[in-house]
Scaffold this motif. Sequence first.
Motif, PDB file in Angstrom:
ATOM      1  N   UNK A 283       1.717  35.115 159.881  1.00 29.55           N
ATOM      2  CA  UNK A 283       0.630  34.778 160.802  1.00 29.55           C
ATOM      3  C   UNK A 283      -0.730  34.991 160.160  1.00 29.55           C
ATOM      4  N   UNK A 284      -0.883  36.119 159.475  1.00 30.70           N
ATOM      5  CA  UNK A 284      -2.160  36.393 158.813  1.00 30.70           C
ATOM      6  C   UNK A 284      -2.405  35.430 157.662  1.00 30.70           C
ATOM      7  N   UNK A 285      -1.331  35.097 156.959  1.00 28.73           N
ATOM      8  CA  UNK A 285      -1.458  34.144 155.854  1.00 28.73           C
ATOM      9  C   UNK A 285      -1.877  32.774 156.333  1.00 28.73           C
ATOM     10  N   UNK A 286      -1.313  32.330 157.445  1.00 30.67           N
ATOM     11  CA  UNK A 286      -1.673  31.036 158.003  1.00 30.67           C
ATOM     12  C   UNK A 286      -3.124  31.021 158.454  1.00 30.67           C
ATOM     13  N   UNK A 287      -3.575  32.138 159.011  1.00 35.64           N
ATOM     14  CA  UNK A 287      -4.964  32.234 159.447  1.00 35.64           C
ATOM     15  C   UNK A 287      -5.908  32.145 158.250  1.00 35.64           C
ATOM     16  N   UNK A 288      -5.550  32.873 157.170  1.00 41.43           N
ATOM     17  CA  UNK A 288      -6.371  32.814 155.954  1.00 41.43           C
ATOM     18  C   UNK A 288      -6.383  31.411 155.367  1.00 41.43           C
ATOM     19  N   UNK A 289      -5.208  30.786 155.357  1.00 41.97           N
ATOM     20  CA  UNK A 289      -5.101  29.432 154.805  1.00 41.97           C
ATOM     21  C   UNK A 289      -5.955  28.450 155.588  1.00 41.97           C
ATOM     22  N   UNK A 290      -5.942  28.593 156.916  1.00 43.35           N
ATOM     23  CA  UNK A 290      -6.710  27.683 157.774  1.00 43.35           C
ATOM     24  C   UNK A 290      -8.206  27.795 157.477  1.00 43.35           C
ATOM     25  N   UNK A 291      -8.682  29.026 157.186  1.00 44.64           N
ATOM     26  CA  UNK A 291     -10.102  29.224 156.900  1.00 44.64           C
ATOM     27  C   UNK A 291     -10.532  28.525 155.616  1.00 44.64           C
ATOM     28  N   UNK A 292      -9.591  28.287 154.698  1.00 49.53           N
ATOM     29  CA  UNK A 292      -9.927  27.709 153.407  1.00 49.53           C
ATOM     30  C   UNK A 292      -9.846  26.183 153.402  1.00 49.53           C
ATOM     31  N   UNK A 293      -9.401  25.589 154.492  1.00 50.16           N
ATOM     32  CA  UNK A 293      -9.153  24.148 154.509  1.00 50.16           C
ATOM     33  C   UNK A 293     -10.397  23.316 154.198  1.00 50.16           C
ATOM     34  N   UNK A 294     -11.568  23.837 154.524  1.00 43.66           N
ATOM     35  CA  UNK A 294     -12.788  23.076 154.259  1.00 43.66           C
ATOM     36  C   UNK A 294     -13.314  23.237 152.850  1.00 43.66           C
ATOM     37  N   UNK A 295     -12.737  24.120 152.083  1.00 43.12           N
ATOM     38  CA  UNK A 295     -13.223  24.369 150.716  1.00 43.12           C
ATOM     39  C   UNK A 295     -12.927  23.189 149.789  1.00 43.12           C
ATOM     40  N   UNK A 296     -13.868  22.912 148.892  1.00 44.41           N
ATOM     41  CA  UNK A 296     -13.694  21.816 147.936  1.00 44.41           C
ATOM     42  C   UNK A 296     -12.581  22.106 146.941  1.00 44.41           C
ATOM     43  N   UNK A 297     -11.851  21.066 146.579  1.00 46.55           N
ATOM     44  CA  UNK A 297     -10.774  21.217 145.584  1.00 46.55           C
ATOM     45  C   UNK A 297     -11.061  20.270 144.418  1.00 46.55           C
ATOM     46  N   UNK A 298     -11.740  20.794 143.410  1.00 46.52           N
ATOM     47  CA  UNK A 298     -12.131  19.972 142.262  1.00 46.52           C
ATOM     48  C   UNK A 298     -11.258  20.214 141.036  1.00 46.52           C
ATOM     49  N   UNK A 299     -10.275  21.101 141.165  1.00 44.78           N
ATOM     50  CA  UNK A 299      -9.339  21.371 140.079  1.00 44.78           C
ATOM     51  C   UNK A 299      -7.941  20.952 140.520  1.00 44.78           C
ATOM     52  N   UNK A 300      -6.976  21.072 139.614  1.00 44.25           N
ATOM     53  CA  UNK A 300      -5.609  20.696 139.956  1.00 44.25           C
ATOM     54  C   UNK A 300      -4.916  20.004 138.808  1.00 44.25           C
ATOM     55  N   UNK A 301      -3.862  19.249 139.136  1.00 42.09           N
ATOM     56  CA  UNK A 301      -3.135  18.534 138.089  1.00 42.09           C
ATOM     57  C   UNK A 301      -2.356  17.364 138.675  1.00 42.09           C
ATOM     58  N   UNK A 302      -2.040  16.419 137.795  1.00 39.26           N
ATOM     59  CA  UNK A 302      -1.258  15.244 138.154  1.00 39.26           C
ATOM     60  C   UNK A 302       0.226  15.511 137.929  1.00 39.26           C
ATOM     61  N   UNK A 303       1.040  14.849 138.731  1.00 42.37           N
ATOM     62  CA  UNK A 303       2.483  14.855 138.555  1.00 42.37           C
ATOM     63  C   UNK A 303       2.960  13.402 138.659  1.00 42.37           C
ATOM     64  N   UNK A 304       3.893  13.013 137.789  1.00 40.99           N
ATOM     65  CA  UNK A 304       4.419  11.649 137.826  1.00 40.99           C
ATOM     66  C   UNK A 304       5.900  11.661 137.519  1.00 40.99           C
ATOM     67  N   UNK A 305       6.600  10.647 138.022  1.00 49.49           N
ATOM     68  CA  UNK A 305       8.022  10.486 137.727  1.00 49.49           C
ATOM     69  C   UNK A 305       8.334   8.997 137.648  1.00 49.49           C
ATOM     70  N   UNK A 306       9.091   8.612 136.618  1.00 46.62           N
ATOM     71  CA  UNK A 306       9.527   7.222 136.440  1.00 46.62           C
ATOM     72  C   UNK A 306      11.055   7.209 136.384  1.00 46.62           C
ATOM     73  N   UNK A 307      11.659   6.250 137.062  1.00 41.82           N
ATOM     74  CA  UNK A 307      13.119   6.146 137.049  1.00 41.82           C
ATOM     75  C   UNK A 307      13.620   5.781 135.660  1.00 41.82           C
ATOM     76  N   UNK A 308      14.870   6.102 135.388  1.00 38.10           N
ATOM     77  CA  UNK A 308      15.459   5.807 134.076  1.00 38.10           C
ATOM     78  C   UNK A 308      15.450   4.314 133.785  1.00 38.10           C
TER      79      UNK A 308
END
Length: 278
Positions: free
Chosen positions: A43-68
């Motif tokens: 419950x506390x974790x969800x509350x903390x997570x909800x507070x961060x939803x408006x924060x900018x996300x300018x970092x991260x990474x791509x993921x890709x998958x191609x079939x054989x």
Amino acid sequence: MAEITAKMVADLRKSTGAGMMDCKKALSEANGDFDEAVRVLREKGQAKAAKRLGNETKEGRMFAKVSECGKTAAMISLTCETEPVAGVTEFVSFGEKVIETVFNNEDLSIHDAELTEIRAALGENITIKENIRMEGDLVESYIHTNKKVGVLLTLSIENNEMASNDDVKELAKNLTLQIASLAPKSVGREDLDPKYVEEEKEILIVQLKEDPKNANKPREILEKIVEGRLGKIFAEACLLEQEYVKEKMQVRELVESISKKVGTTVKVEKFVRYQIGG
């Protein structure tokens, strides 16, 4: 009040991934009840997570998958607030689950609960920013070494048996590198967003007016001058009209030369380029 032992705290940390003090507080609040403490942390974790939803996300990474078989592919951009988080095991594992979901054409909502939990666990806003699944005669992907630029490309091939031809496959790979590097906006000029073309025209007209020689020329004359300069815009914005990065030729000429070499018509069907950050 039940005694909160170090083992109880350690067990709760191992089960939930929460911090030591958070686990100790949750156990105290739950009077030593393990399951209740897990609920408190959630419950506390969800509350903390909800507070961060408006924060900018300018970092991260791509993921890709191609079939054989090379006919189906998927790509996502998973974003976060800070660069170190993009490399942690929980973040990467979540991205690998999501790309499987997109590849299998399943509903991303199945990850909603886990997304909330990972936001709470990592203390950042984590977002599945973009996702796409593509099918074609031949689909190719490319993710840059920094993991922040990703490309999916589909080729249509008149003789589908040539999709496994080495020259065709190399063409697809080289085109993804071209797209990653030069960021075209469309395959050809007929696919280019008319709004983008009009905006570029207006910029050229403003530039012309800044020259005293053109200051008193009527707009229709300036528009005719601009029409003659549109080739440069197309050469930058359209993949087929770009200069190929590896040889002095247009990408269109490269595609035509491969088509001639393999004896069947190869066309660029579509592409998508995602980029995280600037």
